[in-house]
Write a protein that holds these residues in place. Structure first.
Motif, PDB file in Angstrom:
ATOM      1  N   HIS A  48       0.884  -1.377  -0.022  1.00  0.00           N
ATOM      2  CA  HIS A  48       0.003  -0.005  -0.046  1.00  0.00           C
ATOM      3  C   HIS A  48       0.815   1.303   0.026  1.00  0.00           C
ATOM      4  O   HIS A  48       0.168   2.245  -0.211  1.00  0.00           O
ATOM      5  N   LEU A  76       4.135   1.842  -1.380  1.00  0.00           N
ATOM      6  CA  LEU A  76       4.990   2.163  -2.653  1.00  0.00           C
ATOM      7  C   LEU A  76       4.143   1.710  -4.081  1.00  0.00           C
ATOM      8  O   LEU A  76       3.814   0.742  -3.798  1.00  0.00           O
ATOM      9  N   PRO A  77       4.219   2.454  -5.058  1.00  0.00           N
ATOM     10  CA  PRO A  77       3.884   2.022  -6.466  1.00  0.00           C
ATOM     11  C   PRO A  77       4.718   0.805  -6.900  1.00  0.00           C
ATOM     12  O   PRO A  77       5.843   0.615  -6.565  1.00  0.00           O
ATOM     13  N   ASN A 121       7.854  -0.711  -5.061  1.00  0.00           N
ATOM     14  CA  ASN A 121       7.614  -1.558  -3.778  1.00  0.00           C
ATOM     15  C   ASN A 121       8.561  -2.740  -3.703  1.00  0.00           C
ATOM     16  O   ASN A 121       8.983  -3.216  -2.694  1.00  0.00           O
ATOM     17  N   PRO A 178      -2.293   5.834   2.822  1.00  0.00           N
ATOM     18  CA  PRO A 178      -1.746   5.378   1.241  1.00  0.00           C
ATOM     19  C   PRO A 178      -2.097   6.564   0.181  1.00  0.00           C
ATOM     20  O   PRO A 178      -1.282   6.739  -0.722  1.00  0.00           O
ATOM     21  N   PHE A 179      -3.341   7.058   0.283  1.00  0.00           N
ATOM     22  CA  PHE A 179      -3.521   7.892  -0.755  1.00  0.00           C
ATOM     23  C   PHE A 179      -2.724   9.226  -0.531  1.00  0.00           C
ATOM     24  O   PHE A 179      -2.350   9.651  -1.789  1.00  0.00           O
ATOM     25  N   SER A 220       0.714   8.624  -2.000  1.00  0.00           N
ATOM     26  CA  SER A 220       0.490   8.292  -3.378  1.00  0.00           C
ATOM     27  C   SER A 220       0.556   9.764  -4.130  1.00  0.00           C
ATOM     28  O   SER A 220       1.342  10.192  -5.142  1.00  0.00           O
ATOM     29  N   ARG A 221      -0.316  10.608  -3.679  1.00  0.00           N
ATOM     30  CA  ARG A 221      -0.694  11.964  -4.194  1.00  0.00           C
ATOM     31  C   ARG A 221       0.542  12.916  -3.928  1.00  0.00           C
ATOM     32  O   ARG A 221       1.045  13.678  -4.836  1.00  0.00           O
ATOM     33  N   ALA A 264       3.772  11.841  -3.940  1.00  0.00           N
ATOM     34  CA  ALA A 264       4.481  11.514  -4.867  1.00  0.00           C
ATOM     35  C   ALA A 264       4.358  12.076  -6.175  1.00  0.00           C
ATOM     36  O   ALA A 264       5.392  12.537  -6.856  1.00  0.00           O
ATOM     37  N   GLU A 265       3.250  12.318  -6.631  1.00  0.00           N
ATOM     38  CA  GLU A 265       2.868  12.800  -7.749  1.00  0.00           C
ATOM     39  C   GLU A 265       3.101  14.348  -7.770  1.00  0.00           C
ATOM     40  O   GLU A 265       3.710  15.039  -8.680  1.00  0.00           O
ATOM     41  N   LEU A 312       8.879   9.912  -3.066  1.00  0.00           N
ATOM     42  CA  LEU A 312       8.860   8.424  -3.413  1.00  0.00           C
ATOM     43  C   LEU A 312      10.410   8.108  -3.183  1.00  0.00           C
ATOM     44  O   LEU A 312      11.176   6.912  -2.693  1.00  0.00           O
TER      45      LEU A 312
END
Length: 299
Positions: free
Chosen positions: A32, A34-35, A39, A262-263, A266-267, A269-270, A277
């Motif tokens: 959950h 890391l992409p 990961n 997790p959200f 992830s956001r 990192a973007e 990341l």
């Protein structure tokens, strides 16, 4: 030694029985945090870093309802790629077992299973803590640290949290917090620190403090916090701008509870073009290395 309700890999079981150093690793960051493919790459790099220091890695997860300490290469890849893997804290372990689920373990669940297998040192990226927007959203990681005698090597608590409040809760729970070559609590992958902690200069000092805590009946675990390397740390200004935007997005999409962290990660990192990341991956592997060095000193 290990309980009869979990599976412990032969290599891990033998190392614990022989008194050789073992380091536990969590699986939530794989499923959950890391992409793909970062990961799986990070999980492999962490295990390799532990082996380079002469210790045995033990990545932990629940597989088909079976708590498993020491994943094989194939099991590691399954956790990294499988859809629908639960995110399990200590609270969720019984449900994952009884319902025969695949579950990635958070810090709290990993600590509990590591303790059951006789492992005393655990490496992760950042622990959970008190969220900024709610007085009641407090990670089970903190209560687990108060009751389970495992040393958690990390880079502080995740930067999305209320870090001063998290540190105060750890004090309330009488959890020793050690700074590795620092007097302040690191702020995960951002440049900076908060509060005051006890400084240790070496793995030997860290091991000595933890051993004394356990010997004196401290009852719970301890935190060894290592700052993120300066070369990859994010500036506080850049991070806060990105976090504000990520939190607005989370509110707009109705993201809350276990899915919030997790959200946001992830956001972030973007929004930072991958900087968070890269920092996260680096500090995870660094912490695995330090954990192995401390585990050797605990022998």
């Amino acid at each position: 030694m290990d309980a009869n309700w979990l599976v412990v890999a032969d290599e891990v079981r033998a190392a614990v029985a022989d008194g050789r150093p073992v380091v536990a690793l969590e699986s939530t960051l794989i499923a959950h945090g890391l992409p793909w493919p970062a990961n799986l790459e990070t999980a492999r790099e962490s295990e390799a870093a532990i082996r380079e220091q002469g210790a045995v890695p033990a990545t932990i997860a629940v597989l088909g309802g079976v708590p498993t300490v020491g994943l094989t290469a194939a099991q590691l890849e399954e956790i990294a790629t499988r859809e629908g893997v639960w995110k399990a804290s200590r609270r969720d372990l019984a449900a994952a077992v009884a319902l025969k689920k695949h579950a990635a373990t958070t810090v709290s669940a990993t600590m509990a299973l590591a303790r059951a297998a006789g492992i005393r040192v655990f490496a992760t990226g950042g622990i959970g803590g008190a969220h900024r927007e709610s007085d009641f959203d407090i990670s089970a990681d903190l209560t687990e640290l108060a009751r389970t005698p495992v040393l958690v090597v990390c880079s502080g608590a995740k930067s999305i949290l209320d870090l001063p409040r998290t540190l105060e809760i750890l004090e309330t729970y009488a959890v020793p917090v050690l700074g590795y070559q620092t007097e302040q609590f690191p702020t995960f992958y951002t440049a900076g620190a908060v509060g005051a902690v006890a400084r240790v200069e070496s793995p030997a000092e860290a091991a000595a403090v933890f051993a004394a805590h356990v010997r004196m009946g401290g009852g719970g675990g301890a935190v060894l916090a290592q700052p993120c390397p300066e070369a990859v740390a994010i500036s506080a200004e850049e991070f806060n701008l990105a976090l504000n935007e990520a939190e607005i997005d989370a509110t707009a999409e109705g993201i809350a509870g276990p899915q919030l962290t997790p959200f946001l990660l992830s956001r972030l990192a973007e929004l930072t073009q991958g900087k968070t990341l890269a920092a996260n991956r680096t500090l995870i592997v660094n912490n695995a290395t330090l954990a192995a060095q401390v585990a050797k000193e605990l022998l």
